[in-house]
Design a protein around this motif. Structure first.
Motif, PDB file in Angstrom:
ATOM      1  N   GLU A 190       0.834  -1.209   0.000  1.00  0.00           N
ATOM      2  CA  GLU A 190       0.000   0.000   0.000  1.00  0.00           C
ATOM      3  C   GLU A 190       0.867   1.257   0.000  1.00  0.00           C
ATOM      4  OE1 GLU A 190      -0.339  -2.567   2.168  1.00  0.00           O
ATOM      5  OE2 GLU A 190      -2.113  -3.499   1.279  1.00  0.00           O
ATOM      6  N   ILE A 191       2.083   1.150   0.553  1.00  0.00           N
ATOM      7  CA  ILE A 191       3.028   2.281   0.538  1.00  0.00           C
ATOM      8  C   ILE A 191       3.523   2.478  -0.900  1.00  0.00           C
ATOM      9  CG2 ILE A 191       5.320   3.060   1.354  1.00  0.00           C
ATOM     10  CD1 ILE A 191       3.374   2.904   3.683  1.00  0.00           C
ATOM     11  N   VAL A 192       3.815   1.354  -1.547  1.00  0.00           N
ATOM     12  CA  VAL A 192       4.299   1.424  -2.932  1.00  0.00           C
ATOM     13  C   VAL A 192       3.203   2.022  -3.814  1.00  0.00           C
ATOM     14  CG1 VAL A 192       5.177   0.049  -4.868  1.00  0.00           C
ATOM     15  CG2 VAL A 192       5.780  -0.580  -2.517  1.00  0.00           C
ATOM     16  N   ASP A 193       1.949   1.657  -3.527  1.00  0.00           N
ATOM     17  CA  ASP A 193       0.836   2.176  -4.328  1.00  0.00           C
ATOM     18  C   ASP A 193       0.668   3.681  -4.106  1.00  0.00           C
ATOM     19  OD1 ASP A 193      -0.867   1.203  -6.288  1.00  0.00           O
ATOM     20  OD2 ASP A 193      -2.603   1.137  -4.959  1.00  0.00           O
ATOM     21  N   LEU A 194       0.796   4.114  -2.853  1.00  0.00           N
ATOM     22  CA  LEU A 194       0.684   5.559  -2.586  1.00  0.00           C
ATOM     23  C   LEU A 194       1.803   6.304  -3.321  1.00  0.00           C
ATOM     24  CD1 LEU A 194      -0.468   8.039  -1.113  1.00  0.00           C
ATOM     25  CD2 LEU A 194       0.967   7.452   0.862  1.00  0.00           C
ATOM     26  N   ALA A 195       3.023   5.741  -3.266  1.00  0.00           N
ATOM     27  CA  ALA A 195       4.145   6.384  -3.972  1.00  0.00           C
ATOM     28  C   ALA A 195       3.867   6.412  -5.476  1.00  0.00           C
ATOM     29  CB  ALA A 195       5.446   5.631  -3.692  1.00  0.00           C
ATOM     30  N   GLY A 196       3.269   5.335  -5.997  1.00  0.00           N
ATOM     31  CA  GLY A 196       2.939   5.277  -7.427  1.00  0.00           C
ATOM     32  C   GLY A 196       1.971   6.392  -7.791  1.00  0.00           C
ATOM     33  N   THR A 225      -4.301   9.802 -13.959  1.00  0.00           N
ATOM     34  CA  THR A 225      -5.241   8.676 -13.847  1.00  0.00           C
ATOM     35  C   THR A 225      -4.457   7.539 -13.216  1.00  0.00           C
ATOM     36  OG1 THR A 225      -6.398   9.399 -15.814  1.00  0.00           O
ATOM     37  CG2 THR A 225      -6.720   7.107 -15.183  1.00  0.00           C
ATOM     38  N   TYR A 226      -5.052   6.890 -12.206  1.00  0.00           N
ATOM     39  CA  TYR A 226      -4.293   5.880 -11.474  1.00  0.00           C
ATOM     40  C   TYR A 226      -5.213   4.727 -11.065  1.00  0.00           C
ATOM     41  CZ  TYR A 226      -0.722   3.893  -8.489  1.00  0.00           C
ATOM     42  OH  TYR A 226       0.215   3.051  -7.954  1.00  0.00           O
ATOM     43  N   LYS A 227      -4.682   3.504 -11.122  1.00  0.00           N
ATOM     44  CA  LYS A 227      -5.473   2.329 -10.719  1.00  0.00           C
ATOM     45  C   LYS A 227      -4.929   1.727  -9.425  1.00  0.00           C
ATOM     46  CE  LYS A 227      -7.437  -1.934 -12.361  1.00  0.00           C
ATOM     47  NZ  LYS A 227      -7.617  -2.867 -13.442  1.00  0.00           N
ATOM     48  N   ILE A 228      -5.810   1.557  -8.468  1.00  0.00           N
ATOM     49  CA  ILE A 228      -5.417   1.026  -7.143  1.00  0.00           C
ATOM     50  C   ILE A 228      -5.183  -0.491  -7.208  1.00  0.00           C
ATOM     51  CG2 ILE A 228      -6.428   0.577  -4.845  1.00  0.00           C
ATOM     52  CD1 ILE A 228      -7.609   3.420  -5.023  1.00  0.00           C
ATOM     53  N   ILE A 229      -4.229  -0.977  -6.423  1.00  0.00           N
ATOM     54  CA  ILE A 229      -3.901  -2.417  -6.408  1.00  0.00           C
ATOM     55  C   ILE A 229      -5.045  -3.235  -5.784  1.00  0.00           C
ATOM     56  CG2 ILE A 229      -1.366  -2.320  -6.360  1.00  0.00           C
ATOM     57  CD1 ILE A 229      -1.595  -2.555  -3.235  1.00  0.00           C
TER      58      ILE A 229
END
Ligand code: UD1
Length: 426
Positions: A190-196, A225-229
């Protein structure tokens, strides 16, 4: 208030599609406040916790619209204000607004989050990070006020790799002046996703997913535009459900197997067959579960958010298993409910020993928190007769369409309304 009536299940079969990650979506939604252009976010799970975060963003003037299965969040005209404690106390993640507001306005005043049913959950590490970046912090009348004319980069060491503190510091640091070095930070997906997401808006974050991150402050962020894991905890929960019911075979799709490798390994130790592909996992259970030991740890260790569900699995396994909880100090409240169903679990401080029994029997139990609620469903799947699970508002905080997904794999589960609407807080 609503409750679930769950009947004992025969082998589960079919397919479950995993929704977007709740714990990734919450900080990503808070991060949208940092940007003065609209952002489009895909795979946002439809959950009550998410609704609370969206309500909070609206309090600050954000315009939120569904658009082609995504959410468009427009924070052009946001204003700083103090949200109502009655709303913020519903989700502890409301405190993630601190980093975002601080980054955007250099000021925030938020109700202090209290403890919850799993622990005291202080926010000292979040505040330590803000202070290191030059913020002044005052706490009065239950409000924490954090001010900084201009946040500056700093070198910050976290005494514990707290997920929330790492996220809050990232949010504050992306628009700060200069470079922030974050050491011993959390490494969760979830940290990697926030950074993404932050990087997609133009932030400069390196090292997310390792225990040291570098965040180079930028002047402003832009729309994206971003897609959540996919939600690894939801996926792990369905894996444990299939494992608990003898002779099951289910396929879990829209999942990143690498994110749940501790569950894959630990289930394999119990004798369950787990087959992984690029974005699917098949779980095949046999006639027996061999109990094993687990110890919760920060990622990539065994997730505390699957501890209760794994304990529920072992209640009817053979032999005994030791469960050590090292992340939260009070995460065994649900054990009394499992024991009421006939489980044999003894608690000693932060450890619990589960001795497998032949069978559980259904009765009335209540969900003490989100993951405890999921654990009770797992127990109910194997318990003789039927189980009534109360306070399921906790379950709705983290599992999208759970009764539909369970019915599709052969579970007999019904939602029943009982009494007046109560309040669900974390
Ligand atoms: C997040 C997850 C939660 C998960 C947890 C651990 C969200 C919305 N929630 O919670 O589901 O169980 O990570 O994986 O993402 N601590 C301090 N001081 C602090 C902060 C934390 O002592 O300033 C302690 C906590 O009390 C707890 C431990 O650190 O004992 C872990 O907490 P943390 O990693 O911060 O969890 P959350 O971000 O609250």
């Amino acid at each position: 208030m609503e409750k679930f009536i769950v009947k004992k299940s025969k082998g589960l079969s079919g397919q479950v599609k995993i929704s977007g990650s709740k714990n990734a979506a919450l900080p990503i939604l808070a991060a949208a406040l940092l940007c003065s252009e609209p952002v489009r976010i895909d795979n946002v799970p439809t959950l009550t916790d998410i609704d609370v975060m969206l309500d909070l963003l609206r309090c600050f003037g954000a315009e939120i619209k569904p658009c082609g299965g995504m959410l468009t969040i427009d924070c052009r005209n946001t204003v700083n204000s103090i949200p109502d404690y009655r709303v913020t106390k519903k989700i502890r993640a409301s405190f993630l607004l601190a980093g975002a507001l601080l980054g955007r306005f250099g000021f925030c005043s938020l109700p202090l989050p209290g403890g919850c049913s799993i622990g005291l959950r202080p926010i000292d590490l979040h505040l330590k990070g803000f202070a290191a970046m030059g913020a002044k912090i005052a706490t009065e009348h239950g409000l924490v006020t954090i001010k900084a004319k201009k946040l500056h980069g700093s070198s910050i060491y976290l005494d514990f790799p707290s997920v929330g503190a790492t996220e809050n510091i990232m949010l504050a640091a992306v628009l700060a002046e200069g470079r922030t070095f974050l050491n011993n930070c959390a490494t969760e997906p979830e940290i990697v996703d926030l950074a993404g997401f932050l990087n997609a808006m133009g932030a400069k974050i390196e090292g997310a997913g390792t225990d040291s991150m570098t965040i180079e402050g930028v002047k402003e962020l832009h729309g994206c535009t971003y897609k959540i894991i996919p939600d690894r905890i939801e996926a792990g929960t369905y894996m444990l459900m299939a494992a608990a019911v003898r002779d099951s075979e289910i396929r879990i799709t829209n999942v990143i197997p690498q994110h749940i490798s501790p569950i894959i390994h630990k289930l394999t130790e119990t004798g369950i067959q787990v087959i992984t592909g690029d974005n699917f996992i098949r779980v095949i259970s046999g006639r027996e579960i061999h109990n094993t030991d687990i110890k919760t740890l920060p990622y990539p260790g065994f997730p505390t958010d699957l501890q209760a569900q794994f304990m529920a699995l072992m209640t009817t396994g053979t032999g005994s298993g030791l469960v050590k909880e090292t992340v939260f100090e009070n995460r065994f409240m649900y054990v009394a409910e499992l024991n009421r169903m006939g489980a044999d679990i003894k608690i000693d401080g932060r450890s619990a020993i589960v001795n497998g029994v032949k069978h559980l029997s259904g009765t009335n139990v209540k969900a003490t928190d989100l993951r405890a609620g999921a654990a009770l469903i797992i127990a109910a799947l194997t318990a003789e007769g039927q189980t009534e699970i109360g306070e399921i508002c906790h379950i709705d905080r983290g599992y999208v369409n759970i009764e539909k997904k369970l019915t599709d794999i052969g579970v007999d589960i019904k939602r029943i309304k009982e009494g007046d609407d109560g309040e669900c807080t974390e």
